[in-house]
Scaffold this motif. Structure first.
Motif, PDB file in Angstrom:
ATOM      1  N   ALA A 268      18.809  -4.562  -9.459  1.00 10.74           N
ATOM      2  CA  ALA A 268      17.833  -4.133 -10.456  1.00 10.74           C
ATOM      3  C   ALA A 268      16.587  -3.510  -9.842  1.00 10.74           C
ATOM      4  N   SER A 269      16.570  -3.349  -8.532  1.00  6.41           N
ATOM      5  CA  SER A 269      15.307  -3.015  -7.856  1.00  6.41           C
ATOM      6  C   SER A 269      15.165  -1.552  -7.478  1.00  6.41           C
ATOM      7  N   GLY A 270      15.894  -0.675  -8.117  1.00  2.00           N
ATOM      8  CA  GLY A 270      15.670   0.744  -7.874  1.00  2.00           C
ATOM      9  C   GLY A 270      16.224   1.263  -6.563  1.00  2.00           C
ATOM     10  N   LEU A 271      17.418   0.785  -6.174  1.00  2.27           N
ATOM     11  CA  LEU A 271      18.037   1.283  -4.948  1.00  2.27           C
ATOM     12  C   LEU A 271      18.461   2.738  -5.101  1.00  2.27           C
ATOM     13  N   VAL A 272      18.813   3.129  -6.326  1.00  3.47           N
ATOM     14  CA  VAL A 272      19.359   4.462  -6.581  1.00  3.47           C
ATOM     15  C   VAL A 272      18.382   5.265  -7.432  1.00  3.47           C
ATOM     16  N   THR A 273      18.085   6.504  -7.007  1.00  7.27           N
ATOM     17  CA  THR A 273      17.228   7.404  -7.768  1.00  7.27           C
ATOM     18  C   THR A 273      17.990   8.698  -8.025  1.00  7.27           C
ATOM     19  N   PRO A 274      18.549   8.892  -9.235  1.00  5.57           N
ATOM     20  CA  PRO A 274      19.287  10.126  -9.518  1.00  5.57           C
ATOM     21  C   PRO A 274      18.341  11.310  -9.667  1.00  5.57           C
ATOM     22  N   ARG A 275      18.819  12.485  -9.315  1.00 13.66           N
ATOM     23  CA  ARG A 275      18.013  13.694  -9.468  1.00 13.66           C
ATOM     24  C   ARG A 275      17.869  14.068 -10.937  1.00 13.66           C
ATOM     25  N   ASN A 276      18.880  13.795 -11.726  1.00 11.55           N
ATOM     26  CA  ASN A 276      18.891  14.158 -13.134  1.00 11.55           C
ATOM     27  C   ASN A 276      18.819  12.894 -13.979  1.00 11.55           C
ATOM     28  N   GLU A 277      17.855  12.823 -14.903  1.00  6.93           N
ATOM     29  CA  GLU A 277      17.679  11.631 -15.728  1.00  6.93           C
ATOM     30  C   GLU A 277      18.912  11.326 -16.566  1.00  6.93           C
ATOM     31  N   ASP A 278      19.682  12.361 -16.910  1.00 11.73           N
ATOM     32  CA  ASP A 278      20.886  12.144 -17.709  1.00 11.73           C
ATOM     33  C   ASP A 278      21.946  11.343 -16.963  1.00 11.73           C
ATOM     34  N   ASP A 279      21.847  11.344 -15.637  1.00 11.46           N
ATOM     35  CA  ASP A 279      22.836  10.617 -14.820  1.00 11.46           C
ATOM     36  C   ASP A 279      22.447   9.159 -14.569  1.00 11.46           C
TER      37      ASP A 279
ATOM     38  N   ALA B  64      20.417  -8.978 -23.137  1.00  9.17           N
ATOM     39  CA  ALA B  64      20.136  -7.677 -23.742  1.00  9.17           C
ATOM     40  C   ALA B  64      18.673  -7.308 -23.558  1.00  9.17           C
ATOM     41  N   HIS B  65      17.789  -8.287 -23.745  1.00 13.94           N
ATOM     42  CA  HIS B  65      16.355  -8.049 -23.554  1.00 13.94           C
ATOM     43  C   HIS B  65      16.054  -7.763 -22.087  1.00 13.94           C
ATOM     44  N   LEU B  66      16.671  -8.532 -21.189  1.00 12.30           N
ATOM     45  CA  LEU B  66      16.448  -8.319 -19.756  1.00 12.30           C
ATOM     46  C   LEU B  66      16.925  -6.939 -19.318  1.00 12.30           C
ATOM     47  N   ALA B  67      18.070  -6.506 -19.855  1.00 14.15           N
ATOM     48  CA  ALA B  67      18.621  -5.202 -19.489  1.00 14.15           C
ATOM     49  C   ALA B  67      17.711  -4.071 -19.928  1.00 14.15           C
ATOM     50  N   ALA B  68      17.028  -4.252 -21.063  1.00 14.94           N
ATOM     51  CA  ALA B  68      16.140  -3.214 -21.569  1.00 14.94           C
ATOM     52  C   ALA B  68      14.831  -3.156 -20.795  1.00 14.94           C
ATOM     53  N   LYS B  69      14.480  -4.262 -20.122  1.00 15.01           N
ATOM     54  CA  LYS B  69      13.241  -4.299 -19.331  1.00 15.01           C
ATOM     55  C   LYS B  69      13.598  -4.192 -17.843  1.00 15.01           C
ATOM     56  N   ASN B  70      12.978  -5.031 -17.043  1.00 17.65           N
ATOM     57  CA  ASN B  70      13.273  -5.065 -15.608  1.00 17.65           C
ATOM     58  C   ASN B  70      13.773  -6.456 -15.248  1.00 17.65           C
ATOM     59  N   PRO B  71      15.084  -6.632 -15.050  1.00 16.06           N
ATOM     60  CA  PRO B  71      15.614  -7.969 -14.733  1.00 16.06           C
ATOM     61  C   PRO B  71      15.020  -8.583 -13.477  1.00 16.06           C
ATOM     62  N   ALA B  72      14.489  -7.743 -12.571  1.00 14.78           N
ATOM     63  CA  ALA B  72      13.969  -8.266 -11.310  1.00 14.78           C
ATOM     64  C   ALA B  72      12.837  -9.254 -11.533  1.00 14.78           C
ATOM     65  N   ASP B  73      12.001  -9.033 -12.547  1.00 13.73           N
ATOM     66  CA  ASP B  73      10.899  -9.961 -12.818  1.00 13.73           C
ATOM     67  C   ASP B  73      11.431 -11.337 -13.217  1.00 13.73           C
TER      68      ASP B  73
ATOM     69  N   ARG C  52      33.763  -2.434 -20.146  1.00  6.52           N
ATOM     70  CA  ARG C  52      33.254  -1.685 -18.999  1.00  6.52           C
ATOM     71  C   ARG C  52      31.980  -2.345 -18.484  1.00  6.52           C
ATOM     72  N   VAL C  53      31.719  -2.141 -17.214  1.00  5.54           N
ATOM     73  CA  VAL C  53      30.531  -2.736 -16.607  1.00  5.54           C
ATOM     74  C   VAL C  53      29.278  -2.102 -17.190  1.00  5.54           C
ATOM     75  N   SER C  54      28.360  -2.950 -17.624  1.00  4.90           N
ATOM     76  CA  SER C  54      27.044  -2.509 -18.074  1.00  4.90           C
ATOM     77  C   SER C  54      26.021  -3.518 -17.590  1.00  4.90           C
ATOM     78  N   VAL C  55      24.751  -3.158 -17.636  1.00  6.12           N
ATOM     79  CA  VAL C  55      23.703  -4.068 -17.164  1.00  6.12           C
ATOM     80  C   VAL C  55      23.726  -5.371 -17.962  1.00  6.12           C
ATOM     81  N   GLU C  56      23.758  -5.246 -19.283  1.00  7.46           N
ATOM     82  CA  GLU C  56      23.709  -6.438 -20.131  1.00  7.46           C
ATOM     83  C   GLU C  56      24.892  -7.367 -19.872  1.00  7.46           C
ATOM     84  N   HIS C  57      26.101  -6.823 -19.832  1.00 12.95           N
ATOM     85  CA  HIS C  57      27.281  -7.669 -19.656  1.00 12.95           C
ATOM     86  C   HIS C  57      27.315  -8.281 -18.253  1.00 12.95           C
ATOM     87  N   ALA C  58      26.912  -7.520 -17.248  1.00 13.04           N
ATOM     88  CA  ALA C  58      26.890  -8.054 -15.884  1.00 13.04           C
ATOM     89  C   ALA C  58      25.871  -9.188 -15.771  1.00 13.04           C
TER      90      ALA C  58
END
Length: 313
Positions: free
Chosen positions: A184-195, A281-290, A224-230
């Motif tokens: 959850a800590s921003g390891l990946v930064t895509p060039r395109n926001e859509d990705d 679901a709430h954690l996925a919408a915010k920042n789970p790292a906190d 399928r894998v998603s933030v909330e389900h994981a």
């Protein structure tokens, strides 16, 4: 049992599980590097913060900032003796503890820990390179699991064994939150926001795979894998042994077999309630790292109560 021996057994099992999960944490980044296209920016530096070693890294490598290379971070997490939570430090600590209590555990456990120590000494630098890193991580994980298997199969179910189990449960709960934190800590930064969503899901798939949880996730969740389900699976699943909920439930089942210490029970119940009431679901919408940081603080408080109750006599 002497409080010193109980303390050593507890920390021995914690260091073994910490070594395994530190290797798995590095595996999160390594798996992502293999899966992501070269155009996507991948940052290794946040991984140092997830293990609480950010200040030590900044002091040792003041010129790197947030642009630390994978070799610098991986060597720091796996091999640097100046990092108290590195893989090498954990194995060294486990080995030194076991040297002093060898008469309380089977000889095969000493041999397995010594094999791990010698393997790291001989192959550590080779394991830092991308080409051999996953092989190194797999070998470390297998070695740590061998120690856990020997403890489970060959140690009498006395009070010492309960301290071993308790250390394993608390360390696994803590390290699962840290590996989630890495996801959850921003390891990946895509060039395109859509990705962003696609790469985020790849990131969480790497987290599941690094915890050997992907197949069990598919079996239990069937989506399928998603933030909330994981998050729901890794935090609250009551049947997967590396989930935080499972580890805390195990700790709850162990405490009644030990001398009563009300402060220890209260500390554990607080963190159990925090996990049970979490809304993925709430954690996925915010920042789970906190939230992961909050769990780690509560686990630290529980450990302090445990130390005061059982190890300070």
């Amino acid at each position: 049992m002497l409080s010193r021996v109980a303390d050593n057994l507890y920390w021995f099992s914690r260091y073994v599980r910490r070594a395994e999960n530190t290797a798995r944490l590095v595996g999160v980044g390594s798996l992502l590097q293999l899966d992501l296209p070269r155009s996507v920016r991948f940052a290794w530096r946040p991984m140092v913060d997830t293990v609480g070693a950010g200040d030590a890294f900044a002091e040792l490598f003041p010129s790197t900032g947030d642009d630390a290379s994978d070799a610098e971070v991986v060597r720091f997490l796996l091999l640097d003796e100046r990092n108290a939570s590195s893989l090498r430090s954990s194995v060294d600590n486990a080995r030194e503890i076991l040297r002093g209590i060898r008469d309380t555990l089977p000889q095969e456990v000493w041999e397995a820990i010594n094999d791990l120590y010698l393997y790291i000494e001989a192959n550590g630098e080779r394991g830092v390179s991308r080409r051999y890193r996953m092989e190194f991580i797999a070998r470390i994980a297998d070695g740590c699991l061998k120690v856990s298997g020997l403890l489970t199969a060959n140690v009498s179910r006395d009070i010492g064994f309960q301290f071993l189990r308790l250390g394993t449960a608390i360390e696994q709960a803590d390290m699962t939150t840290r590996i989630i934190d890495a996801g959850a800590s921003g390891l990946v930064t895509p060039r395109n926001e859509d990705d962003r969503e696609a790469f985020q899901n790849m990131q969480w798939m790497a987290v599941l795979r690094s915890l050997a949880a992907y197949q069990m996730y598919r079996r239990h969740v069937r989506q399928r894998v998603s933030v909330e389900h994981a998050l729901r699976f890794l935090l609250q699943n009551s049947e997967f042994p590396r989930s935080v909920q499972f580890c805390l439930a195990r700790a709850q089942s162990i405490l009644p077999t030990m001398p009563a210490r009300p402060g220890v029970d209260r500390g554990l119940n607080r963190v159990v309630g925090l996990i049970r009431n979490a809304d993925p679901a709430h954690l996925a919408a915010k920042n789970p790292a906190d939230f992961m940081d909050e769990i780690q603080v509560h686990l630290g408080t529980f450990h302090a109560a445990l130390a005061d109750g059982y190890f300070c006599g």
